[in-house]
Design a protein around this motif. Structure first.
Motif, short mmCIF file in Angstrom:
data_model
loop_
_atom_site.label_atom_id
_atom_site.label_comp_id
_atom_site.label_asym_id
_atom_site.label_seq_id
_atom_site.Cartn_x
_atom_site.Cartn_y
_atom_site.Cartn_z
N GLN A 1 0.81 -1.21 0.00
CA GLN A 1 0.00 0.00 0.00
C GLN A 1 0.85 1.27 0.00
O GLN A 1 0.75 2.11 0.89
CB GLN A 1 -0.94 0.00 1.20
N PRO A 2 1.67 1.46 -1.03
CA PRO A 2 2.47 2.69 -1.09
C PRO A 2 1.63 3.95 -1.27
O PRO A 2 2.01 5.02 -0.79
CB PRO A 2 3.40 2.46 -2.28
N LEU B 1 -2.04 3.52 -7.43
CA LEU B 1 -1.36 2.22 -7.40
C LEU B 1 -1.13 1.70 -8.81
O LEU B 1 -0.05 1.18 -9.13
CB LEU B 1 -2.17 1.22 -6.59
N ALA B 2 -2.15 1.83 -9.66
CA ALA B 2 -2.03 1.35 -11.04
C ALA B 2 -0.95 2.12 -11.79
O ALA B 2 -0.14 1.54 -12.53
CB ALA B 2 -3.37 1.47 -11.75
N GLU B 3 -0.92 3.45 -11.60
CA GLU B 3 0.12 4.26 -12.27
C GLU B 3 1.50 3.90 -11.75
O GLU B 3 2.46 3.79 -12.53
CB GLU B 3 -0.16 5.74 -12.06
N LEU B 4 1.62 3.72 -10.45
CA LEU B 4 2.91 3.39 -9.86
C LEU B 4 3.42 2.06 -10.39
O LEU B 4 4.62 1.92 -10.68
CB LEU B 4 2.79 3.34 -8.34
N ILE C 1 3.41 -4.82 -6.11
CA ILE C 1 2.60 -3.94 -5.25
C ILE C 1 1.54 -4.78 -4.56
O ILE C 1 0.80 -5.53 -5.20
CB ILE C 1 1.93 -2.83 -6.08
N ALA C 2 1.47 -4.64 -3.24
CA ALA C 2 0.46 -5.33 -2.44
C ALA C 2 -0.58 -4.33 -1.96
O ALA C 2 -0.25 -3.21 -1.58
CB ALA C 2 1.12 -6.02 -1.24
N ALA D 1 -2.83 -3.94 -8.20
CA ALA D 1 -1.96 -4.67 -7.26
C ALA D 1 -1.59 -6.02 -7.83
O ALA D 1 -2.30 -6.60 -8.67
CB ALA D 1 -2.67 -4.83 -5.92
N ASP D 2 -0.46 -6.53 -7.35
CA ASP D 2 0.00 -7.86 -7.73
C ASP D 2 -0.42 -8.93 -6.73
O ASP D 2 -0.44 -10.11 -7.06
CB ASP D 2 1.53 -7.86 -7.84
#
Length: 331
Positions: free
Chosen positions: A165-166, A173-176, A187-188, A208-209
């Protein structure tokens, strides 16, 4: 079968447990414990959570104490060490409380600290774990996309397993994920699952992954299992600085998952300076057992919350019950 509100209030034990270090801004952990026909269960949403959100935690407590437990696929759960946002020089002593753990989750983006503090802390963890240890970081949604990219590039030399959760929003999150494809850091999603009106949206959005799953805020083990199945993403089971009673719920969830590719965040009893049982659910050789916890009457009495805090938890349970009477068949 489900309890009445009077059943809950009549058997309630509220405890206040000291912690070995500050975590999430607290140095003591309060929890409400309840004996059910299936065993002891726990209601312990953090005090700042509103009643509507906390009602899911009450539903989970009832599900675990009164509902049927799913079949186990494993009897022990590999767990990670949890490293609060402490100075780098305190890392080695903290990790010693997690014997045998090969993975560490490191808190970053603490208010009042700098990225340099995070880098120093993660470096100290890497030094302590060695090159084969696994390191994941948790920013608790504190960064925007630019901050997150900058931080992950600064932390990438320490070989991160994933970043939890950055950022707060799904579009961030999708852009990151796209921006850091060259870093290959998964990414979690945590808050984007447990605090979302639709916990499956994070998967549909490609944000997220993997998922970080906590039984209590999702309304119980049954619903958490359903979310993992429908999302179709790998999952790691985590906790919320629960007592050993609450951790037993998380362990039961982890034991029921078809696959468990990651070490789970269920070793956090090691962050408590006291617990409600003489046999706490702490890491042993990097794992915790899947078992019910029977609190000690003496420890319940020793750590009983002050009268005003017990009254606060009683009133909270009454309000959460009124939000929507929590029953296992509704989670």
């Amino acid at each position: 079968m489900h309890p009445r509100l009077d059943d809950l209030l009549g058997s309630l034990h509220v405890v206040t447990l000291p912690m070995v270090t500050r975590f999430r801004g607290i140095t003591v952990r309060e929890a409400a414990l309840l004996p059910g026909p299936r065993g002891w269960t726990e209601f312990a949403p953090f005090p700042e959570y509103g009643d509507a959100e906390a009602a899911a935690w009450l539903a989970a407590a009832i599900d675990f104490g009164w509902g049927a437990e799913p079949a186990r696929r494993r009897d022990r759960i590999p767990v990670n060490a949890t490293v609060p946002a402490l100075p780098a020089e305190g890392v080695a002593a903290l990790l010693a409380r997690f014997p045998g753990c090969r993975t560490a989750k490191v808190k970053v983006a603490e208010p009042g600290q700098r990225l340099a503090d995070d880098v120093d802390r993660v470096r100290a963890v890497r030094r302590a774990l060695g090159p084969e240890g696994r390191i994941r970081i948790d920013a608790n949604a504190a960064w925007n996309v630019d901050e997150a990219e900058h931080a992950l590039r600064a932390l990438s030399p320490f070989d991160l397993e994933y970043a939890e959760q950055p950022c707060a929003r799904l579009d961030e999150l999708a852009e990151l994920r796209q921006r850091i494809r060259d870093l290959a850091i998964p990414i979690a999603a945590d808050e984007s699952v447990r605090k979302a009106d639709d916990p499956l949206e994070v998967a549909r959005a490609g944000a997220a992954d993997l998922l970080v799953i906590k039984a209590a805020p999702l309304g119980g083990i049954t619903r958490a299992l359903s979310i993992v199945q429908e999302a179709g993403l790998p999952a790691v089971v985590s906790s919320a600085i629960d007592t050993s009673v609450g951790l037993a719920m998380g362990a039961a969830l982890a034991a029921a998952l078809p696959e468990l590719p990651y070490d789970c965040g269920l070793g956090t009893a090691a962050l408590l300076a006291a617990d409600v049982t003489a046999s706490p659910l702490v890491p042993e050789d990097g794992t915790v057992a899947v078992r019910r916890i029977e609190p000690s009457a003496a420890l319940l009495a020793e750590h009983a919350a002050p009268v005003d805090r017990e009254a606060w938890w009683r009133a909270r349970i009454e309000r959460c019950w009124s939000c929507s009477p929590p029953r296992p068949d509704r989670v």
